[in-house]
Write an enzyme that holds these catalytic residues in place. Structure first.
Site, short mmCIF file in Angstrom:
data_model
loop_
_atom_site.label_atom_id
_atom_site.label_comp_id
_atom_site.label_asym_id
_atom_site.label_seq_id
_atom_site.Cartn_x
_atom_site.Cartn_y
_atom_site.Cartn_z
N ASP A 70 -15.39 25.49 -38.70
CA ASP A 70 -16.06 24.93 -38.33
C ASP A 70 -16.67 24.05 -38.86
OD1 ASP A 70 -16.56 25.50 -35.82
OD2 ASP A 70 -17.73 27.92 -36.73
N HIS A 169 -28.43 25.64 -30.65
CA HIS A 169 -28.67 25.22 -31.97
C HIS A 169 -29.60 24.04 -31.31
CE1 HIS A 169 -25.49 25.36 -35.29
NE2 HIS A 169 -26.75 26.03 -35.41
N CYS A 268 -23.10 17.47 -33.33
CA CYS A 268 -22.47 18.59 -33.78
C CYS A 268 -21.98 17.63 -34.79
CB CYS A 268 -21.59 19.78 -33.20
SG CYS A 268 -22.51 20.20 -31.93
N1 ARG Z 1 -18.83 27.42 -34.23
C1 ARG Z 1 -19.85 26.89 -34.56
C2 ARG Z 1 -21.27 27.64 -34.66
O1 ARG Z 1 -21.12 28.41 -33.68
C3 ARG Z 1 -20.71 25.12 -33.68
C4 ARG Z 1 -21.57 24.20 -34.45
C5 ARG Z 1 -22.13 23.60 -34.35
N2 ARG Z 1 -23.14 22.53 -34.49
C6 ARG Z 1 -24.12 22.03 -33.78
N3 ARG Z 1 -24.38 21.21 -34.03
N4 ARG Z 1 -24.91 22.45 -32.53
O2 ARG Z 1 -22.01 27.74 -35.47
#
Ligand code: ARG
Length: 275
Positions: A70, A169, A268
């Site tokens: 990630d 988020h 992201c």
């Molecule tokens: N797989 C990551 C998580 O769940 C994705 C993060 C995505 N980033 C963001 N800024 N929304 O943490």
């Protein structure tokens, strides 16, 4: 007639998705063991970098660490405002080593990194808008971190509660259209992602906001990046793209669908280094 919008050149930090994968599930978009097409992810990421550069922005990259799938989501590593860096503290143990990997980049680039005490996922939950930082909580970043943000930057930090796990988020449910300190700023958002009180706060602060539909949000249309004029946005967010164009913004569609397997999109993958 819609006003003509001015772009400000930006400095972005990204991470090549060489080791991008879905090895665990920490949000509803992820399914452990989903096959990831690394070549496709690389091609999509290169398209995003090229789109930023074609529009006059600087793009830098951090070296990806094997075993941190990630780490491509650079937004989560920090919040950088006025050349000062507040690092990250991840909620999921599997992501925690990312903080140190990004800290190496920041230090080499000449920044000190202030480490937050509470869970704090950087620009994933912290969005500078006009004179404020909007700060999400509910799934990741802790309310105590909002206080740390305000103390560290001296910027009024406004807590917003997320209630729909698909929008875990803040940057999956809202993005900044005007982050310059002059003027009140403006945002685009999907009201359904927020608690009733937080919706009322958004209505009060941003009566002129661009409102997105659930379909726009599900297409990751709110995980967008705006330079004041151009909006780098998922092509699937059709109705939102139309509304932004109507308001004088210039949508630049960029498809990052491979990253959807991890619950990620354009914003992201983008950390903004604000001077
Ligand atoms: N797989 C990551 C998580 O769940 C994705 C993060 C995505 N980033 C963001 N800024 N929304 O943490």
């Amino acid at each position: 007639m819609a006003p003509s919008r001015a772009r400000r050149p930006r400095r972005y930090l990204t991470c090549e998705p060489r080791h991008f994968d879905v090895l665990y599930a920490i949000n509803p978009w992820m399914r452990e063991g989903t096959p990831v097409d690394t070549e496709r992810a690389l091609t999509q990421w290169r398209t995003l970098v090229a789109a930023y550069r074609d529009h006059g922005h600087t793009v830098e990259t951090v070296e990806p660490t094997p075993g941190l799938p990630d780490m491509v989501f650079a937004a989560n590593a920090a919040l950088v405002l006025g050349g000062r860096v507040l690092g990250s503290r991840f909620h999921a143990p599997r992501r925690q080593p990312e903080s140190a990997a990004y800290e190496i980049w920041f230090k080499a680039a000449g920044f000190d990194v202030h480490e937050p005490q509470a869970v704090c996922e950087g620009e994933g939950d912290l969005v500078p808008v006009g004179p404020y930082v909007l700060a999400g909580t509910g799934f990741r970043t802790a309310p105590a971190a909002h206080q740390e943000v305000q103390e560290f930057f001296g910027v009024p930090t406004i807590g917003l509660r997320l209630t729909d796990p698909r929008f875990y988020h803040l940057d999956t449910a809202l993005f900044s259209l005007e982050d310059g300190e002059r003027g009140g700023g403006n945002v685009a958002y999907y009201p359904g992602a927020f608690s009733p009180g937080s919706r009322a706060v958004l209505e009060r602060l941003f009566p002129d906001a661009v409102i997105a539909t659930e379909d726009d949000a599900l297409a990751f249309g709110l995980n967008a990046v705006c330079d004041g004029r151009h909006v780098f946005i998922d092509p699937g967010a059709r109705s939102l793209i139309g509304r932004l164009a109507h308001r004088g913004y210039v949508p630049v569609p960029v498809d990052l669908s491979e990253f959807r397997k991890a619950g990620g999109g354009i914003k992201c993958c983008t950390q903004e280094i604000r001077p």
